[in-house]
Design a protein around this motif. Structure first.
Motif, PDB file in Angstrom:
ATOM      1  N   ALA A 166     -26.606 -32.929 -37.196  1.00 55.44           N
ATOM      2  CA  ALA A 166     -27.221 -33.251 -35.909  1.00 55.44           C
ATOM      3  C   ALA A 166     -26.653 -32.389 -34.792  1.00 55.44           C
ATOM      4  N   HIS A 167     -25.327 -32.235 -34.741  1.00 51.45           N
ATOM      5  CA  HIS A 167     -24.717 -31.412 -33.705  1.00 51.45           C
ATOM      6  C   HIS A 167     -25.167 -29.961 -33.822  1.00 51.45           C
ATOM      7  N   ALA A 168     -25.160 -29.423 -35.031  1.00 49.26           N
ATOM      8  CA  ALA A 168     -25.540 -28.022 -35.207  1.00 49.26           C
ATOM      9  C   ALA A 168     -26.976 -27.789 -34.770  1.00 49.26           C
ATOM     10  N   LEU A 169     -27.894 -28.645 -35.197  1.00 47.32           N
ATOM     11  CA  LEU A 169     -29.302 -28.459 -34.835  1.00 47.32           C
ATOM     12  C   LEU A 169     -29.523 -28.655 -33.346  1.00 47.32           C
ATOM     13  N   ALA A 170     -28.827 -29.612 -32.736  1.00 46.52           N
ATOM     14  CA  ALA A 170     -28.957 -29.825 -31.294  1.00 46.52           C
ATOM     15  C   ALA A 170     -28.442 -28.621 -30.521  1.00 46.52           C
ATOM     16  N   ASP A 171     -27.318 -28.059 -30.950  1.00 49.53           N
ATOM     17  CA  ASP A 171     -26.770 -26.891 -30.260  1.00 49.53           C
ATOM     18  C   ASP A 171     -27.684 -25.682 -30.419  1.00 49.53           C
ATOM     19  N   ILE A 172     -28.284 -25.532 -31.599  1.00 52.95           N
ATOM     20  CA  ILE A 172     -29.229 -24.440 -31.808  1.00 52.95           C
ATOM     21  C   ILE A 172     -30.453 -24.612 -30.917  1.00 52.95           C
ATOM     22  N   ALA A 173     -30.925 -25.860 -30.773  1.00 52.25           N
ATOM     23  CA  ALA A 173     -32.051 -26.122 -29.879  1.00 52.25           C
ATOM     24  C   ALA A 173     -31.690 -25.774 -28.432  1.00 52.25           C
ATOM     25  N   CYS A 174     -30.467 -26.105 -28.024  1.00 54.11           N
ATOM     26  CA  CYS A 174     -30.012 -25.752 -26.672  1.00 54.11           C
ATOM     27  C   CYS A 174     -30.016 -24.242 -26.482  1.00 54.11           C
ATOM     28  N   MET A 175     -29.523 -23.514 -27.485  1.00 54.20           N
ATOM     29  CA  MET A 175     -29.478 -22.060 -27.373  1.00 54.20           C
ATOM     30  C   MET A 175     -30.887 -21.474 -27.299  1.00 54.20           C
ATOM     31  N   LEU A 176     -31.789 -22.006 -28.109  1.00 56.51           N
ATOM     32  CA  LEU A 176     -33.164 -21.524 -28.081  1.00 56.51           C
ATOM     33  C   LEU A 176     -33.827 -21.834 -26.740  1.00 56.51           C
ATOM     34  N   ARG A 177     -33.524 -22.977 -26.166  1.00 54.22           N
ATOM     35  CA  ARG A 177     -34.080 -23.326 -24.867  1.00 54.22           C
ATOM     36  C   ARG A 177     -33.634 -22.350 -23.785  1.00 54.22           C
ATOM     37  N   ASN A 178     -32.394 -21.861 -23.907  1.00 51.35           N
ATOM     38  CA  ASN A 178     -31.845 -20.974 -22.879  1.00 51.35           C
ATOM     39  C   ASN A 178     -32.063 -19.502 -23.183  1.00 51.35           C
ATOM     40  N   SER A 179     -32.059 -19.131 -24.473  1.00 51.74           N
ATOM     41  CA  SER A 179     -32.142 -17.714 -24.831  1.00 51.74           C
ATOM     42  C   SER A 179     -33.499 -17.309 -25.405  1.00 51.74           C
ATOM     43  N   ARG A 180     -34.331 -18.275 -25.738  1.00 49.98           N
ATOM     44  CA  ARG A 180     -35.671 -18.045 -26.292  1.00 49.98           C
ATOM     45  C   ARG A 180     -35.649 -17.451 -27.693  1.00 49.98           C
ATOM     46  N   ASP A 181     -34.800 -16.473 -27.924  1.00 45.19           N
ATOM     47  CA  ASP A 181     -34.742 -15.796 -29.221  1.00 45.19           C
ATOM     48  C   ASP A 181     -33.274 -15.661 -29.605  1.00 45.19           C
ATOM     49  N   SER A 187     -11.637 -27.500 -15.537  1.00 40.52           N
ATOM     50  CA  SER A 187     -12.517 -28.471 -14.880  1.00 40.52           C
ATOM     51  C   SER A 187     -13.616 -27.794 -14.077  1.00 40.52           C
ATOM     52  N   ASN A 188     -13.326 -26.653 -13.475  1.00 40.80           N
ATOM     53  CA  ASN A 188     -14.358 -25.931 -12.724  1.00 40.80           C
ATOM     54  C   ASN A 188     -15.478 -25.458 -13.633  1.00 40.80           C
ATOM     55  N   ILE A 189     -15.115 -25.098 -14.868  1.00 35.39           N
ATOM     56  CA  ILE A 189     -16.127 -24.640 -15.824  1.00 35.39           C
ATOM     57  C   ILE A 189     -17.018 -25.804 -16.248  1.00 35.39           C
ATOM     58  N   LEU A 190     -16.412 -26.937 -16.565  1.00 38.08           N
ATOM     59  CA  LEU A 190     -17.191 -28.101 -17.002  1.00 38.08           C
ATOM     60  C   LEU A 190     -18.076 -28.642 -15.881  1.00 38.08           C
ATOM     61  N   ARG A 191     -17.643 -28.485 -14.640  1.00 40.29           N
ATOM     62  CA  ARG A 191     -18.443 -28.996 -13.521  1.00 40.29           C
ATOM     63  C   ARG A 191     -19.583 -28.067 -13.138  1.00 40.29           C
ATOM     64  N   SER A 192     -19.540 -26.838 -13.610  1.00 41.78           N
ATOM     65  CA  SER A 192     -20.531 -25.846 -13.207  1.00 41.78           C
ATOM     66  C   SER A 192     -21.845 -26.037 -13.954  1.00 41.78           C
ATOM     67  N   ASN A 193     -22.915 -26.268 -13.221  1.00 40.65           N
ATOM     68  CA  ASN A 193     -24.232 -26.406 -13.843  1.00 40.65           C
ATOM     69  C   ASN A 193     -24.707 -25.091 -14.460  1.00 40.65           C
ATOM     70  N   LYS A 194     -24.173 -23.971 -13.982  1.00 39.59           N
ATOM     71  CA  LYS A 194     -24.583 -22.671 -14.500  1.00 39.59           C
ATOM     72  C   LYS A 194     -23.880 -22.330 -15.807  1.00 39.59           C
ATOM     73  N   THR A 195     -22.729 -22.943 -16.038  1.00 42.32           N
ATOM     74  CA  THR A 195     -21.919 -22.579 -17.208  1.00 42.32           C
ATOM     75  C   THR A 195     -21.871 -23.672 -18.266  1.00 42.32           C
ATOM     76  N   SER A 196     -21.627 -24.908 -17.854  1.00 39.83           N
ATOM     77  CA  SER A 196     -21.458 -26.004 -18.804  1.00 39.83           C
ATOM     78  C   SER A 196     -22.807 -26.506 -19.311  1.00 39.83           C
ATOM     79  N   MET A 197     -22.886 -26.696 -20.632  1.00 36.78           N
ATOM     80  CA  MET A 197     -24.097 -27.236 -21.240  1.00 36.78           C
ATOM     81  C   MET A 197     -23.864 -28.650 -21.775  1.00 36.78           C
ATOM     82  N   LEU A 198     -22.834 -29.318 -21.270  1.00 34.16           N
ATOM     83  CA  LEU A 198     -22.467 -30.631 -21.786  1.00 34.16           C
ATOM     84  C   LEU A 198     -23.615 -31.630 -21.650  1.00 34.16           C
TER      85      LEU A 198
END
Length: 298
Positions: free
Chosen positions: A130-145, A261-272
């Motif tokens: 589940a984690h692997a497929l969800a992370d791959i879906a996130c990457m596809l959403r952001n990178s398209r390819d 903490s600055n990285i995790l709070r950043s909407n541009k960087t963190s995908m949490l």
């Protein structure tokens, strides 16, 4: 015969791609349906994990089902280990679906037991589909390819890393893995060699992150106090990745190596937040896949 989801290899290429595409296509992650109405899912968690329990419970409940939770402090683990072949078929009288967490699944053979209910791996030391497929879906959403995409793994191994390595057989991203010195990487290297995919192993986080599109932050188990800073994700380390690189947690926040903490709070960087959403999406699609008989109707 019931369908089971224990590993990506067992799930297969067609179903893995299908689940990713369907998870991405859901209009709203928290949409409520009646698909699981009158169905009961039992959660057998050998270890405590609030994020996994919340995600699985939300998926079942938002689809109209009920959840029974059994944590690791009860005796069921010993009973199941000793009498699996006798107990598992009996469960079908009481539940419609079984989630397992914290138990190695490589020796499970639910098909041999002819179970009438699906078994889904919600996370194990040797696989976390589940984690692997969800992370791959996130990457596809952001990178398209995913062609040309490089993922850097930082930290100790867990089930997510095992599943990401398996996923490289079907999803065309490159995986660069940095593991602490005390971790035995030989089995992973052997699996990577068998797959013949774009997986490389490096010695340091700096080497892993250089030019990466995504940083996958794994477990910190066993990292010593002296190693702690070297294995933390700081802004200086992130700067060695590609511009606009994203950070994903591939372990529970309490178990992951430290991220600034600055990285995790950043909407541009963190995908949490996006990871949480897509894990819910994937678990809902997994339930559909596990219960429906005809793949063409999924």
């Amino acid at each position: 015969m019931a369908r089971h989801i224990l590993t990506l290899k067992g799930l297969g290429e067609k179903a893995s791609w299908l689940l990713v595409q369907q998870a991405m296509g859901m209009p709203e992650a928290k949409t409520r349906t009646n698909f699981m109405t009158d169905r009961v899912a039992v959660l057998l968690f050998a270890e405590n994990s609030l994020p996994e329990r919340l995600c699985v419970s939300a998926a079942v409940r938002q689809m109209g089902g009920s959840v029974v939770y059994e944590g690791g402090r009860t005796v069921w683990r010993k009973e199941l280990a000793a009498f699996r072949e006798q107990l598992m078929p009996i469960f079908s009288y009481f539940v419609d679906c079984l989630y397992t967490y914290g138990l190695a699944v490589s020796t499970w053979e639910p098909g041999r037991l002819a179970l009438r209910f699906p078994v889904i791996n919600a996370g194990s030391p040797d696989a976390h589909p589940a984690h692997a497929l969800a992370d791959i879906a996130c990457m596809l959403r952001n990178s398209r390819d995913l062609r040309g995409v490089t993922c850097a793994w930082l930290g100790c191994l867990n089930g997510t890393l095992h599943s990401l390595i398996a996923a490289t057989a079907w999803f065309p991203f490159a995986l660069r893995v940095a593991l602490p010195e005390h971790v035995d990487a030989a089995p992973l290297k052997a699996e990577a060699a068998r797959l013949g995919t774009n997986i490389t192993f490096v010695d340091t986080p700096d080497e892993a992150v250089k030019g990466a599109d995504y940083l996958l932050v794994g477990c910190r188990g066993g990292i010593t106090a002296e190693e702690y800073e070297d294995w933390s994700v700081s802004e200086e380390l992130l700067a060695k990745a590609k511009p606009h690189a994203k950070v994903m947690l591939s372990a529970a926040p309490a178990d992951a190596i430290m991220v600034g903490s600055n990285i995790l709070r950043s909407n541009k960087t963190s995908m949490l937040a996006q990871q949480s959403e897509y894990r819910l999406r994937v678990h809902k699609r997994m339930l559909h896949w596990a219960f429906l008989d005809n793949e063409d109707d999924i």
